[in-house]
Motif scaffolding. Structure first.
Motif, PDB file in Angstrom:
ATOM      1  N   THR A 310      37.983 -18.084 -38.604  1.00  0.00           N
ATOM      2  CA  THR A 310      37.359 -16.765 -38.696  1.00  0.00           C
ATOM      3  C   THR A 310      36.209 -16.658 -37.703  1.00  0.00           C
ATOM      4  OG1 THR A 310      37.967 -16.448 -41.014  1.00  0.00           O
ATOM      5  CG2 THR A 310      36.064 -15.217 -40.207  1.00  0.00           C
ATOM      6  N   LYS A 311      36.167 -15.529 -36.993  1.00  0.00           N
ATOM      7  CA  LYS A 311      35.086 -15.258 -36.045  1.00  0.00           C
ATOM      8  C   LYS A 311      34.221 -14.122 -36.582  1.00  0.00           C
ATOM      9  CE  LYS A 311      34.175 -13.807 -31.250  1.00  0.00           C
ATOM     10  NZ  LYS A 311      34.780 -13.397 -29.961  1.00  0.00           N
ATOM     11  N   VAL A 312      32.907 -14.291 -36.484  1.00  0.00           N
ATOM     12  CA  VAL A 312      31.975 -13.230 -36.880  1.00  0.00           C
ATOM     13  C   VAL A 312      31.000 -12.963 -35.740  1.00  0.00           C
ATOM     14  CG1 VAL A 312      32.122 -13.647 -39.365  1.00  0.00           C
ATOM     15  CG2 VAL A 312      30.428 -14.886 -38.011  1.00  0.00           C
ATOM     16  N   THR A 313      30.671 -11.687 -35.555  1.00  0.00           N
ATOM     17  CA  THR A 313      29.621 -11.290 -34.617  1.00  0.00           C
ATOM     18  C   THR A 313      28.688 -10.322 -35.332  1.00  0.00           C
ATOM     19  OG1 THR A 313      30.942  -9.452 -33.736  1.00  0.00           O
ATOM     20  CG2 THR A 313      31.102 -11.573 -32.584  1.00  0.00           C
ATOM     21  N   PHE A 314      27.468 -10.197 -34.819  1.00  0.00           N
ATOM     22  CA  PHE A 314      26.440  -9.336 -35.419  1.00  0.00           C
ATOM     23  C   PHE A 314      25.900  -8.408 -34.331  1.00  0.00           C
ATOM     24  CE2 PHE A 314      26.376 -13.685 -37.024  1.00  0.00           C
ATOM     25  CZ  PHE A 314      26.752 -13.504 -38.350  1.00  0.00           C
ATOM     26  N   PRO A 315      26.687  -7.413 -33.926  1.00  0.00           N
ATOM     27  CA  PRO A 315      26.354  -6.631 -32.732  1.00  0.00           C
ATOM     28  C   PRO A 315      25.093  -5.784 -32.828  1.00  0.00           C
ATOM     29  CG  PRO A 315      28.208  -5.656 -33.906  1.00  0.00           C
ATOM     30  CD  PRO A 315      27.960  -6.986 -34.546  1.00  0.00           C
ATOM     31  N   TYR A 316      24.639  -5.455 -34.035  1.00  0.00           N
ATOM     32  CA  TYR A 316      23.499  -4.554 -34.161  1.00  0.00           C
ATOM     33  C   TYR A 316      22.291  -5.205 -34.816  1.00  0.00           C
ATOM     34  CZ  TYR A 316      27.500  -1.487 -33.502  1.00  0.00           C
ATOM     35  OH  TYR A 316      28.646  -0.920 -33.040  1.00  0.00           O
ATOM     36  N   LEU A 317      22.327  -6.498 -35.011  1.00  0.00           N
ATOM     37  CA  LEU A 317      21.222  -7.146 -35.694  1.00  0.00           C
ATOM     38  C   LEU A 317      19.911  -6.997 -34.931  1.00  0.00           C
ATOM     39  CD1 LEU A 317      20.217  -8.904 -38.007  1.00  0.00           C
ATOM     40  CD2 LEU A 317      20.926 -10.926 -36.719  1.00  0.00           C
ATOM     41  N   PHE A 318      19.987  -7.037 -33.588  1.00  0.00           N
ATOM     42  CA  PHE A 318      18.761  -6.943 -32.793  1.00  0.00           C
ATOM     43  C   PHE A 318      18.036  -5.614 -33.008  1.00  0.00           C
ATOM     44  CE2 PHE A 318      21.681  -4.583 -30.307  1.00  0.00           C
ATOM     45  CZ  PHE A 318      20.956  -3.759 -29.454  1.00  0.00           C
ATOM     46  N   ARG A 319      18.727  -4.580 -33.488  1.00  0.00           N
ATOM     47  CA  ARG A 319      18.101  -3.277 -33.709  1.00  0.00           C
ATOM     48  C   ARG A 319      17.115  -3.306 -34.870  1.00  0.00           C
ATOM     49  NH1 ARG A 319      22.949   1.218 -33.108  1.00  0.00           N
ATOM     50  NH2 ARG A 319      23.566   0.689 -30.969  1.00  0.00           N
ATOM     51  N   LEU A 320      17.205  -4.343 -35.702  1.00  0.00           N
ATOM     52  CA  LEU A 320      16.282  -4.438 -36.818  1.00  0.00           C
ATOM     53  C   LEU A 320      14.844  -4.451 -36.338  1.00  0.00           C
ATOM     54  CD1 LEU A 320      16.441  -4.698 -39.922  1.00  0.00           C
ATOM     55  CD2 LEU A 320      16.268  -7.168 -39.632  1.00  0.00           C
ATOM     56  N   LEU A 321      14.609  -5.056 -35.174  1.00  0.00           N
ATOM     57  CA  LEU A 321      13.261  -5.076 -34.600  1.00  0.00           C
ATOM     58  C   LEU A 321      12.779  -3.687 -34.227  1.00  0.00           C
ATOM     59  CD1 LEU A 321      13.272  -8.172 -32.209  1.00  0.00           C
ATOM     60  CD2 LEU A 321      12.051  -7.923 -34.357  1.00  0.00           C
ATOM     61  N   ARG A 322      13.672  -2.849 -33.800  1.00  0.00           N
ATOM     62  CA  ARG A 322      13.301  -1.520 -33.329  1.00  0.00           C
ATOM     63  C   ARG A 322      13.180  -0.518 -34.475  1.00  0.00           C
ATOM     64  NH1 ARG A 322      15.889  -4.391 -29.745  1.00  0.00           N
ATOM     65  NH2 ARG A 322      15.609  -4.101 -27.491  1.00  0.00           N
ATOM     66  N   LEU A 323      13.822  -0.844 -35.596  1.00  0.00           N
ATOM     67  CA  LEU A 323      13.825   0.092 -36.712  1.00  0.00           C
ATOM     68  C   LEU A 323      12.738  -0.193 -37.735  1.00  0.00           C
ATOM     69  CD1 LEU A 323      17.688   0.288 -37.324  1.00  0.00           C
ATOM     70  CD2 LEU A 323      16.250   1.909 -36.090  1.00  0.00           C
TER      71      LEU A 323
END
Length: 452
Positions: A310-323
């Motif tokens: 199984t492959k997982v990616t977290f494409p929007y996690l970095f936006r947590l800093l901006r939000l």
């Protein structure tokens, strides 16, 4: 300038938070100071989930051959077979009056089974017709790209095909009692046994010299006819082909034997094949292939032996800093939950899982280090919710990894491969369905501290 100043504070406070067991505490003794902050938990971070097929990985010299197969509604039919060389054994000289009796393959179960062992196995032994060979990759590819971190030189791999005789040289229908002390004994073709005894009497180098014997009798393949519903482990230790013969001792006709034995310097490995043509994974054929969970009923899969992970990616996690005004990550957990009712006693889950870094090539590039510890690697054992059956699964503490992901731009290329440890990947065929949505799913759960 604000971002440049923020990151060092985030890193330092994150290290401080590691000293605190409760993720809901800030870890600062000044209560008046800490009253200006809130600890927030979020488990709705977008996790993109897919199933990929690993590049080949070594299955040689594990001490176990995996034989048999099973059908799976989601994964299709998988099949395992074991290959090995046999040596001449101890030096012996049969008496001139020796009379051939029988030739028998003798092996012992390893204790491992997977699937329904009440369905009989039709064990087939075939004669390998090509030499065992191994190949080594260069230190670097032409483009200096990295290959799989699972690769080891001078190995045979899970997909390594070898030619063997179309007609079995021995077969037997057996009901497996894998945890018993019984031996697996398969009668081998009498003509071959008579030939071995005759050539030994004639002092033929083909039968008395190890190097010549490995050319004359290249090895065996142990498999089944494909009607079984389980995979069994066969120990390579003490596997032998025993030639029984009779000779006169005085006036008494007495049965004796000679063993052609396996030794650790000889080749042995397991090969696995899979037919996924009637499943939603039918496009998986190369290591770079990937099937998103959207196409597989919100599920992703792991299957040792065949190399499904199984492959997982977290494409929007970095936006947590901006939000949000995130000051530190108190704790992060990667929670992996199997689909309810997708496992049972006959089809148990992998006992443990590990993580590898990957990119768009879907290769396991490097095993992920344990949280703030470069002397160990990430590992999670299965935990069962016996009472409510709502939280069975695996948990990785990935605070440091989440910190790194928060501090970098999001990417659909970089991700993690979830798979069994290498020692289970090539000695078991356990599978798991992991949820990608709904109540049972893969999720990243983060506790973080922010300004009120």
């Amino acid at each position: 300038m604000k971002k440049i100043q923020f990151i060092p504070v985030l890193v330092c406070l994150s290290l401080l938070a590691e000293c605190v067991n409760d993720p809901n505490t800030l870890g600062l003794s000044n209560s008046t100071f800490s009253s200006d902050y809130d600890v927030v938990v979020v488990d709705t971070v977008t996790v993109r989930v897919s199933t990929v097929l690993l590049d080949s990985f070594p299955t040689s010299n594990t001490g176990v051959l995996l034989v048999g197969g099973y059908n799976d509604a989601k994964l299709g039919r998988m099949q395992g077979e074991g290959y090995m060389q046999i040596g001449t054994g101890n030096t012996w000289t049969p008496p001139a009056d020796a009379i051939f009796d029988s030739l028998v393959l003798i092996a012992h179960y390893s204790g491992y089974t997977y699937g329904d062992t009440t369905v009989a196995h039709n064990i087939e032994v075939r004669r390998v017709t090509q030499p065992f060979q191994v190949y080594s990759m260069p230190q670097f590819w032409i483009n200096e790209g990295q290959y799989s971190a699972l690769y080891t030189a001078n190995s045979k791999f899970n997909g390594s095909a070898m030619r063997y005789s179309a007609q079995p040289i021995g077969s037997k229908k057996v009901r497996i009692r894998a945890h018993s002390s019984d031996s697996l004994m398969v009668r081998i073709n009498d003509d071959l046994g008579r030939e071995w005894l005759r050539l030994t009497k004639e002092n033929s180098p083909d039968l008395i010299e190890d190097s010549r014997f490995s050319e004359y009798f290249k090895g065996i393949c142990m498999g089944t006819d494909g009607t079984d519903e389980s995979v069994i482990g066969i120990k390579t230790e003490n596997i032998k082909i025993r030639l029984y013969y009779k000779t006169y001792v005085g006036e008494q006709l007495t049965q004796q034997y000679h063993d052609y034995t396996f030794t650790t310097n000889l080749f042995n490995y397991s090969r696995f094949t899979a037919d996924r043509s009637q499943t939603s994974l039918n496009t998986l054929s190369l290591a770079a292939d990937e099937v998103t969970s959207v196409k597989t009923d919100d599920m992703a899969f792991v299957q040792s032996g065949t190399g499904l992970v199984t492959k997982v990616t977290f494409p929007y996690l970095f936006r947590l800093l901006r939000l949000t005004d995130v000051l530190l990550v108190n704790q992060a957990l990667l929670v992996i939950e199997p689909v309810k009712d997708s496992y049972n006693d006959q089809h148990p889950l992998p006992s443990s899982l590990t993580l590898y870094h990957t990119d768009k090539r879907n290769l396991p590039l490097q095993r992920v280090y344990a949280n703030y510890n470069t002397n160990a690697y990430q590992s999670a054992t299965i935990s069962f919710d016996e009472e409510f059956d709502k939280s069975t699964g695996y948990q990785f503490v990935v605070t440091q990894l989440a910190q790194q992901l928060l501090s970098t731009d999001g990417s659909t290329d970089r991700g993690l491969l979830i798979m069994p440890d290498a020692s289970q990947l090539n000695t078991t065929v356990n599978r798991a369905y992991f949820g990608a949505g709904g109540d049972y799913r893969i999720k990243l759960k983060i506790w973080y501290t922010k300004l009120q």
